[in-house]
Enzyme design. Structure first.
Site, PDB file in Angstrom:
ATOM      1  N   TYR A 105      47.751   2.408 -63.313  1.00 50.15           N
ATOM      2  CA  TYR A 105      46.900   3.218 -62.442  1.00 50.15           C
ATOM      3  C   TYR A 105      46.170   4.247 -63.313  1.00 50.15           C
ATOM      4  CZ  TYR A 105      45.044   3.876 -57.919  1.00 50.15           C
ATOM      5  OH  TYR A 105      44.170   3.863 -56.873  1.00 50.15           O
ATOM      6  N   HIS A 150      44.508   8.763 -69.514  1.00 50.74           N
ATOM      7  CA  HIS A 150      44.919   7.587 -70.306  1.00 50.74           C
ATOM      8  C   HIS A 150      43.767   7.127 -71.199  1.00 50.74           C
ATOM      9  CE1 HIS A 150      47.522   6.928 -66.596  1.00 50.74           C
ATOM     10  NE2 HIS A 150      48.416   6.952 -67.567  1.00 50.74           N
ATOM     11  N   MET A 187      52.081   3.570 -67.507  1.00 48.12           N
ATOM     12  CA  MET A 187      52.659   2.940 -66.314  1.00 48.12           C
ATOM     13  C   MET A 187      51.519   2.514 -65.380  1.00 48.12           C
ATOM     14  SD  MET A 187      56.286   4.668 -65.570  1.00 48.12           S
ATOM     15  CE  MET A 187      55.738   6.115 -64.697  1.00 48.12           C
ATOM     16  N   GLY A 230      50.162  11.866 -73.981  1.00 50.76           N
ATOM     17  CA  GLY A 230      49.449  13.038 -73.466  1.00 50.76           C
ATOM     18  C   GLY A 230      50.370  14.236 -73.414  1.00 50.76           C
ATOM     19  N   GLN A 280      58.192  15.015 -72.673  1.00 50.38           N
ATOM     20  CA  GLN A 280      58.308  13.598 -73.071  1.00 50.38           C
ATOM     21  C   GLN A 280      57.793  13.404 -74.503  1.00 50.38           C
ATOM     22  OE1 GLN A 280      57.263   9.988 -70.613  1.00 50.38           O
ATOM     23  NE2 GLN A 280      55.288  10.254 -71.608  1.00 50.38           N
ATOM     24  N   VAL A 315      44.282  16.351 -70.013  1.00 51.58           N
ATOM     25  CA  VAL A 315      42.925  16.205 -69.460  1.00 51.58           C
ATOM     26  C   VAL A 315      42.952  16.630 -67.985  1.00 51.58           C
ATOM     27  CG1 VAL A 315      41.038  14.581 -68.986  1.00 51.58           C
ATOM     28  CG2 VAL A 315      42.426  14.308 -71.046  1.00 51.58           C
ATOM     29  N   SER A 324      48.459   9.935 -62.380  1.00 52.96           N
ATOM     30  CA  SER A 324      48.325   8.774 -61.485  1.00 52.96           C
ATOM     31  C   SER A 324      48.783   9.135 -60.081  1.00 52.96           C
ATOM     32  CB  SER A 324      49.171   7.614 -62.012  1.00 52.96           C
ATOM     33  OG  SER A 324      48.782   7.309 -63.327  1.00 52.96           O
ATOM     34  N   ARG A 325      49.653  10.142 -59.979  1.00 51.85           N
ATOM     35  CA  ARG A 325      50.184  10.526 -58.666  1.00 51.85           C
ATOM     36  C   ARG A 325      49.149  11.272 -57.808  1.00 51.85           C
ATOM     37  NH1 ARG A 325      54.975  11.024 -61.839  1.00 51.85           N
ATOM     38  NH2 ARG A 325      56.721   9.953 -60.856  1.00 51.85           N
TER      39      ARG A 325
HETATM   40  O1  PAF Z   1      54.162   8.658 -69.614  1.00 53.56           O
HETATM   41  C1  PAF Z   1      54.337   7.550 -69.083  1.00 53.56           C
HETATM   42  O2  PAF Z   1      53.449   6.984 -68.426  1.00 53.56           O
HETATM   43  C2  PAF Z   1      55.688   6.871 -69.225  1.00 53.56           C
HETATM   44  O3  PAF Z   1      56.721   7.791 -69.200  1.00 53.56           O
HETATM   45  C3  PAF Z   1      55.775   5.956 -70.457  1.00 53.56           C
HETATM   46  C4  PAF Z   1      55.661   6.734 -71.737  1.00 53.56           C
HETATM   47  C5  PAF Z   1      54.694   4.900 -70.396  1.00 53.56           C
HETATM   48  C6  PAF Z   1      57.137   5.251 -70.465  1.00 53.56           C
HETATM   49  O4  PAF Z   1      57.319   4.472 -69.330  1.00 53.56           O
END
Ligand code: PAF
Length: 279
Positions: free
Chosen positions: A32, A37, A30, A147, A153, A176, A186-187
């Site tokens: 940032y 990442h 998403m 991650g 997720q 990480v 990112s938050r």
């Molecule tokens: O983990 C994330 O950044 C999001 O949940 C993803 C997997 C990109 C789906 O929008």
């Protein structure tokens, strides 16, 4: 590095790659971007021939309008970071490109989505399942990288791919941390200096609970209380949940066992942070 913004442009690129028989590694994000990442990108580069990164803040997975609006965005910064990584393709669609029509499909894996974060974020994982499914159909990856900070997720997506017989291998990559131990997210940029200090208590509490476990404390309730008490010594911290779960089923465990996972979600100020540790 090529950047495409539409599904059609993406399809054309993917068709070319498929003809060349290169393997595709996919890192959905998403934006940032941070070192977490980039670590996924690094692994994807090692394991596949052609790496695609998507950048899309998916509104369907936010259950708070405020969180969606405040989610940090900076496409130029992300593209510069990815250019340095020398990846092949970035897909950065607009919201209307992805949701040109309101989707009618609902995806769910209740056994996994109604636990941990799912209890507190209604429809979050359903939104994740939908977007990841859509992206998988567009990018057609051989391998996709997630991650393990977002462990729930990762597990849900792995299950979706198994249930739908998708020919994609889901690679779970290590969480990480910043040098001070804070799990990268990112938050984190939304935390003030004082809040950042308080957020460090999250990982510290997990480490202390793990030490107590290794010294012999197996009662989950006791371990959870230790964690909650430590975290909430930070004035800005409010624990949403602390759970000790089986890493395959996410079922809560009364008696903690080796390889169980402690998962926490905490509000530091109004920023929601998650973290986990394996026992
Ligand atoms: O983990 C994330 O950044 C999001 O949940 C993803 C997997 C990109 C789906 O929008």
């Amino acid at each position: 590095m090529k950047v495409v913004y539409t599904k059609n442009e993406l399809k054309q690129e993917i068709q070319k790659v498929k003809k060349s028989e290169k393997t595709i590694g996919f890192v959905p994000t998403m934006g940032y971007l941070h070192q977490g990442h980039l670590s996924l990108v690094e692994i994807a580069k090692k394991e596949t021939d052609y790496v695609v990164v998507s950048i899309f803040v998916n509104p369907k997975q936010f259950n708070s309008q405020e969180d969606l609006e405040k989610y940090p965005r900076d496409l130029q910064r992300d593209l510069e970071l990815l250019k340095k990584e020398n990846i092949d393709l970035v897909f950065a669609p607009s919201e209307t490109e992805i949701y040109s029509e309101e989707p009618k499909l609902m995806m769910d894996i209740p056994e996994l989505t109604n636990k941990l974060c799912g209890k507190f974020r209604p429809n979050h994982f359903q939104g994740v399942l939908l977007i990841v499914n859509k992206l998988f159909h567009l990018v057609k990856p051989d391998k996709a990288y997630f991650g393990k900070k977002d462990y729930q997720q990762y597990l849900i997506i792995k299950r979706m791919v198994e249930d739908l017989n998708m020919d994609i291998s889901i690679v779970g990559c290590p969480l990480v941390r910043e040098e001070n131990g804070l799990a990268m997210s990112s938050r984190n940029v939304r935390l003030s200096d004082k809040e950042k200090e308080d957020a460090l208590l999250i990982y510290r509490s997990l480490q202390i609970a793990k030490q107590e476990f290794l010294k012999g404390e197996k009662n989950s309730e006791v371990l959870r209380e230790i964690i909650k008490d430590i975290i909430e010594t930070g004035k800005n911290n409010k624990v949403e949940y602390v759970e000790i779960v089986d890493p395959e089923t996410l079922e809560s465990q009364k008696v903690a066992k080796s390889k169980n996972m402690i998962a926490v979600a905490v509000y530091t100020g109004n920023v929601r942070l998650i973290d986990n540790i394996e026992l």
